[in-house]
Scaffold this active site. Structure first.
Site, PDB file in Angstrom:
ATOM      1  N   ASN A  75      66.305 -16.752  -3.249  1.00 31.96           N
ATOM      2  CA  ASN A  75      64.856 -16.590  -3.334  1.00 31.96           C
ATOM      3  C   ASN A  75      64.545 -15.126  -3.645  1.00 31.96           C
ATOM      4  O   ASN A  75      64.658 -14.267  -2.780  1.00 31.96           O
ATOM      5  CB  ASN A  75      64.200 -17.018  -2.019  1.00 31.96           C
ATOM      6  CG  ASN A  75      62.689 -16.854  -2.039  1.00 31.96           C
ATOM      7  OD1 ASN A  75      62.088 -16.636  -3.096  1.00 31.96           O
ATOM      8  ND2 ASN A  75      62.071 -16.953  -0.884  1.00 31.96           N
ATOM      9  N   LYS A  94      61.730 -13.843  -4.283  1.00 32.55           N
ATOM     10  CA  LYS A  94      60.399 -13.440  -3.816  1.00 32.55           C
ATOM     11  C   LYS A  94      59.691 -12.669  -4.940  1.00 32.55           C
ATOM     12  O   LYS A  94      59.766 -13.085  -6.094  1.00 32.55           O
ATOM     13  CB  LYS A  94      60.503 -12.672  -2.502  1.00 32.55           C
ATOM     14  CG  LYS A  94      61.275 -13.476  -1.434  1.00 32.55           C
ATOM     15  CD  LYS A  94      61.220 -12.887  -0.068  1.00 32.55           C
ATOM     16  CE  LYS A  94      62.023 -13.770   0.883  1.00 32.55           C
ATOM     17  NZ  LYS A  94      61.941 -13.310   2.280  1.00 32.55           N
ATOM     18  N   HIS A 124      57.707 -22.010   2.710  1.00 34.33           N
ATOM     19  CA  HIS A 124      58.339 -20.778   3.177  1.00 34.33           C
ATOM     20  C   HIS A 124      57.429 -20.101   4.198  1.00 34.33           C
ATOM     21  O   HIS A 124      56.208 -20.158   4.096  1.00 34.33           O
ATOM     22  CB  HIS A 124      58.610 -19.849   1.992  1.00 34.33           C
ATOM     23  CG  HIS A 124      59.500 -18.694   2.334  1.00 34.33           C
ATOM     24  ND1 HIS A 124      59.031 -17.557   2.967  1.00 34.33           N
ATOM     25  CD2 HIS A 124      60.829 -18.502   2.149  1.00 34.33           C
ATOM     26  CE1 HIS A 124      60.040 -16.730   3.151  1.00 34.33           C
ATOM     27  NE2 HIS A 124      61.142 -17.267   2.660  1.00 34.33           N
ATOM     28  N   GLU A 133      56.531 -17.178   4.601  1.00 28.71           N
ATOM     29  CA  GLU A 133      55.556 -16.242   4.025  1.00 28.71           C
ATOM     30  C   GLU A 133      54.337 -16.978   3.485  1.00 28.71           C
ATOM     31  O   GLU A 133      53.213 -16.471   3.568  1.00 28.71           O
ATOM     32  CB  GLU A 133      56.232 -15.411   2.920  1.00 28.71           C
ATOM     33  CG  GLU A 133      57.266 -14.450   3.482  1.00 28.71           C
ATOM     34  CD  GLU A 133      58.272 -13.970   2.464  1.00 28.71           C
ATOM     35  OE1 GLU A 133      59.200 -13.249   2.866  1.00 28.71           O
ATOM     36  OE2 GLU A 133      58.155 -14.325   1.275  1.00 28.71           O
ATOM     37  N   GLU A 191      64.871 -21.625   8.389  1.00 28.26           N
ATOM     38  CA  GLU A 191      64.742 -20.177   8.298  1.00 28.26           C
ATOM     39  C   GLU A 191      64.010 -19.637   9.528  1.00 28.26           C
ATOM     40  O   GLU A 191      62.784 -19.655   9.580  1.00 28.26           O
ATOM     41  CB  GLU A 191      63.962 -19.786   7.035  1.00 28.26           C
ATOM     42  CG  GLU A 191      64.676 -20.114   5.745  1.00 28.26           C
ATOM     43  CD  GLU A 191      64.147 -19.274   4.605  1.00 28.26           C
ATOM     44  OE1 GLU A 191      64.942 -18.652   3.903  1.00 28.26           O
ATOM     45  OE2 GLU A 191      62.908 -19.216   4.427  1.00 28.26           O
ATOM     46  N   GLY A 246      64.643 -11.060   6.535  1.00 30.09           N
ATOM     47  CA  GLY A 246      64.437  -9.693   6.101  1.00 30.09           C
ATOM     48  C   GLY A 246      64.490  -8.654   7.206  1.00 30.09           C
ATOM     49  O   GLY A 246      64.163  -7.489   6.993  1.00 30.09           O
ATOM     50  N   SER A 265      68.536 -13.409   6.568  1.00 28.69           N
ATOM     51  CA  SER A 265      69.425 -12.245   6.476  1.00 28.69           C
ATOM     52  C   SER A 265      70.886 -12.643   6.282  1.00 28.69           C
ATOM     53  O   SER A 265      71.791 -12.054   6.888  1.00 28.69           O
ATOM     54  CB  SER A 265      69.257 -11.344   7.708  1.00 28.69           C
ATOM     55  OG  SER A 265      67.939 -10.832   7.778  1.00 28.69           O
TER      56      SER A 265
END
Length: 251
Positions: A10, A12, A95, A97, A167, A173, A213
């Site tokens: 991904n 992003k 996701h 986000e 996730e 991250g 990560s």
């Protein structure tokens, strides 16, 4: 049954330049990649078609999002029908986000999943808990609540078009990674829930991948877990070490 190992990248909102994009592609095109692994890259929408043209053919392309309508006055959105017409086989939905920054509810993610599958796409469906939720012992409950609206809208047959990406939000991250035991526990809980809520066959066949990560240094141990069927990789997918992650199952 044997589930094909799946590694997604991904990107992003990266890379920032055409030159960085070409450098990424060069690394992947020249690498020795385990042919038994399904590899899918999710670049920003502006790069979907060009990446599809210049990447080696065994690497598939995914959109990072799509809307619930095939066309219309929805400025800034991308249509599932347009993705299918462009031979883009996958889309990432749900996701964290999108859920947090853009306030997408689990109900909306479920609607998107239904429409995407009906249109002909396969879906990388993201679920996961925050650090606060994990520390409260609510991981399984939160993930099940995210999955329930999807389960209500899909038939058992539809699950062949879904890859679930677990996730944990606290590991995306941040450099923090769920231990292999934590990842296995969460994946096993998801598989058990699918078995109860859908069917034993769907639970056994659905791929559940880990994102949070993932790096070259931790991927091999994670890949040994029986219910970890691959990875959805963020930052490391923009680096040469992504090749090592793709090859995590190789001896």
């Amino acid at each position: 049954m044997s589930r094909q190992f799946f590694v997604g990248g991904n990107f992003k909102m990266n890379p920032a330049t055409q030159e960085q994009k070409r450098s990424l592609v060069k690394v992947l095109n020249e690498a020795t990649i385990d042919p038994s692994v399904e590899v899918v890259l999710a670049p920003p929408a502006i790069y979907l078609l060009t990446l599809k043209e210049i990447l080696r053919k065994e690497i598939k392309i995914a959109a990072q999002n799509c809307y619930v309508k095939a066309s219309g006055a929805f400025t800034g959105e991308i249509s599932p029908a347009q993705l299918v017409d462009a031979d883009i086989p996958y889309v990432v939905l749900g996701h964290s986000e999108r859920r947090t920054l853009f306030h997408e509810t689990s109900a909306l993610v479920a609607q998107k999943t239904r429409v995407a599958i009906d249109t002909g796409l396969s879906v990388i469906l993201c679920v996961g808990e925050t650090l606060e939720e994990r520390e409260a012992g609510r991981t399984a409950q939160v993930v099940e609540e995210q999955l329930k609206p999807v389960i209500e809208l899909l038939t058992p047959k539809d699950w062949s078009k879904v890859v679930i990406a677990y996730e944990p939000v606290w590991a995306i991250g941040t450099g923090k990674v769920a231990t292999s035991a934590q990842a296995q526990e969460a994946h096993a809980n998801i598989r058990s829930f699918l078995g109860k809520a859908v069917s034993a066959a769907v639970a056994e066949s659905t791929r559940i991948i880990y994102g949070g990560s993932v790096t070259a240094s931790n991927c091999k141990e994670l890949a040994t877990q029986p219910d970890v069927d691959g990875f959805l990789v963020g930052g490391a997918s923009l680096k040469p070490e992504f090749v090592d992650i793709i090859n995590a199952k190789k001896a």
